[in-house]
Write a protein that holds these residues in place. Structure first.
Motif, short mmCIF file in Angstrom:
data_model
loop_
_atom_site.label_atom_id
_atom_site.label_comp_id
_atom_site.label_asym_id
_atom_site.label_seq_id
_atom_site.Cartn_x
_atom_site.Cartn_y
_atom_site.Cartn_z
N GLY A 24 0.78 -1.23 0.00
CA GLY A 24 0.00 0.00 0.00
C GLY A 24 0.81 1.29 0.00
N ALA A 25 2.14 1.21 0.10
CA ALA A 25 2.97 2.43 0.09
C ALA A 25 2.87 3.11 -1.28
CB ALA A 25 4.42 2.08 0.42
N ARG A 26 3.00 4.43 -1.24
CA ARG A 26 2.91 5.21 -2.48
C ARG A 26 3.99 6.28 -2.45
NH1 ARG A 26 -2.27 8.84 -4.28
NH2 ARG A 26 -1.65 9.09 -6.43
N GLY A 27 4.81 6.31 -3.51
CA GLY A 27 5.84 7.34 -3.61
C GLY A 27 5.27 8.66 -4.10
N PRO A 28 6.05 9.71 -4.00
CA PRO A 28 5.59 11.03 -4.47
C PRO A 28 5.66 11.13 -5.99
CG PRO A 28 7.85 11.18 -3.74
CD PRO A 28 7.40 9.78 -3.44
N LEU A 29 4.83 11.98 -6.56
CA LEU A 29 4.96 12.31 -7.97
C LEU A 29 6.24 13.12 -8.12
CD1 LEU A 29 3.62 12.22 -10.78
CD2 LEU A 29 2.59 14.45 -10.21
N HIS A 30 7.13 12.70 -9.02
CA HIS A 30 8.41 13.37 -9.18
C HIS A 30 8.99 13.07 -10.56
CE1 HIS A 30 9.47 9.30 -7.95
NE2 HIS A 30 10.70 9.50 -8.41
N THR A 31 10.08 13.75 -10.88
CA THR A 31 10.84 13.48 -12.10
C THR A 31 12.30 13.26 -11.73
OG1 THR A 31 11.35 15.81 -12.51
CG2 THR A 31 9.34 14.95 -13.52
N PHE A 32 13.04 12.63 -12.63
CA PHE A 32 14.49 12.50 -12.52
C PHE A 32 15.10 13.09 -13.77
CE2 PHE A 32 14.38 9.70 -8.92
CZ PHE A 32 15.66 9.78 -8.39
N ALA A 85 18.65 0.82 -11.94
CA ALA A 85 19.95 1.28 -12.42
C ALA A 85 19.76 2.65 -13.07
CB ALA A 85 20.55 0.31 -13.41
N ALA A 86 20.72 3.55 -12.80
CA ALA A 86 20.65 4.89 -13.38
C ALA A 86 22.04 5.53 -13.36
CB ALA A 86 19.67 5.77 -12.59
N THR A 87 22.13 6.70 -13.94
CA THR A 87 23.35 7.48 -13.91
C THR A 87 23.61 7.94 -12.49
OG1 THR A 87 22.84 8.27 -16.13
CG2 THR A 87 24.47 9.53 -14.86
N PRO A 88 24.84 7.80 -11.99
CA PRO A 88 25.12 8.27 -10.63
C PRO A 88 24.87 9.77 -10.49
CG PRO A 88 26.95 6.96 -11.46
CD PRO A 88 26.02 7.20 -12.61
N GLY A 89 24.35 10.16 -9.33
CA GLY A 89 24.16 11.57 -9.03
C GLY A 89 23.01 12.25 -9.72
N ALA A 90 22.13 11.49 -10.35
CA ALA A 90 20.96 12.10 -11.00
C ALA A 90 20.10 12.78 -9.94
CB ALA A 90 20.16 11.03 -11.74
N SER A 91 19.46 13.86 -10.33
CA SER A 91 18.66 14.60 -9.35
C SER A 91 17.17 14.42 -9.61
CB SER A 91 19.02 16.08 -9.35
OG SER A 91 18.75 16.66 -10.59
N ALA A 92 16.42 14.49 -8.51
CA ALA A 92 14.97 14.36 -8.54
C ALA A 92 14.34 15.70 -8.21
CB ALA A 92 14.52 13.32 -7.52
N SER A 93 13.14 15.92 -8.73
CA SER A 93 12.40 17.13 -8.39
C SER A 93 10.91 16.85 -8.49
CB SER A 93 12.80 18.30 -9.30
OG SER A 93 12.51 18.00 -10.64
N VAL A 94 10.16 17.70 -7.84
CA VAL A 94 8.70 17.63 -7.89
C VAL A 94 8.25 18.53 -9.03
CG1 VAL A 94 6.59 18.18 -6.62
CG2 VAL A 94 8.55 17.20 -5.42
N PRO A 95 7.35 18.05 -9.90
CA PRO A 95 6.89 18.90 -11.01
C PRO A 95 6.43 20.27 -10.51
CG PRO A 95 6.05 16.68 -11.29
CD PRO A 95 6.69 16.74 -9.92
#
Length: 107
Positions: A24-32, A85-95
């Motif tokens: 039932g957990a839900r993550g936030p809406l975001h982008t990378f 798997a992703a590029t190291p140090g990628a950043s996330a943000s909220v739309p």
């Protein structure tokens, strides 16, 4: 999140981590700002990717493009687990926000 490989763990050219979500957990809406590749290893989840809703289960691999809004919601009974798997140090943000965060499991 559990880091499996990253530059701070020995110079890996990729960041690899395990996501474990309780039922039932839900993550936030975001982008990378980098592409991510998710391979499901347990449970199920609904992934909101841009304007699509995708159901993923063990054995599925999902490529999440950079800059596309996403949210992962774990199955209410089974929870969810994946290797990412992703590029190291990628950043996330909220739309809609200028604030960016580099998750510690990616460096």
């Amino acid at each position: 999140m559990t880091t499996l490989a990253s530059p701070t763990l020995g110079g890996a050219g990729h960041a690899v981590w395990r996501v474990d979500m309780q039922p039932g957990a839900r993550g936030p809406l975001h982008t990378f700002d980098a592409e991510q590749v998710w391979t499901v290893v347990g449970g199920r989840a609904t992934v909101e990717l841009d304007d699509e809703q995708l159901l993923v289960e063990p054995g599925d691999t999902l490529v999440m493009p950079a800059a596309v809004p996403r949210r992962v919601s774990a199955d209410p009974q089974e929870g969810f687990a994946a290797i990412v798997a992703a590029t190291p140090g990628a950043s996330a943000s909220v739309p809609g926000s200028a604030d960016k965060t580099v998750p510690p499991w990616t460096v």
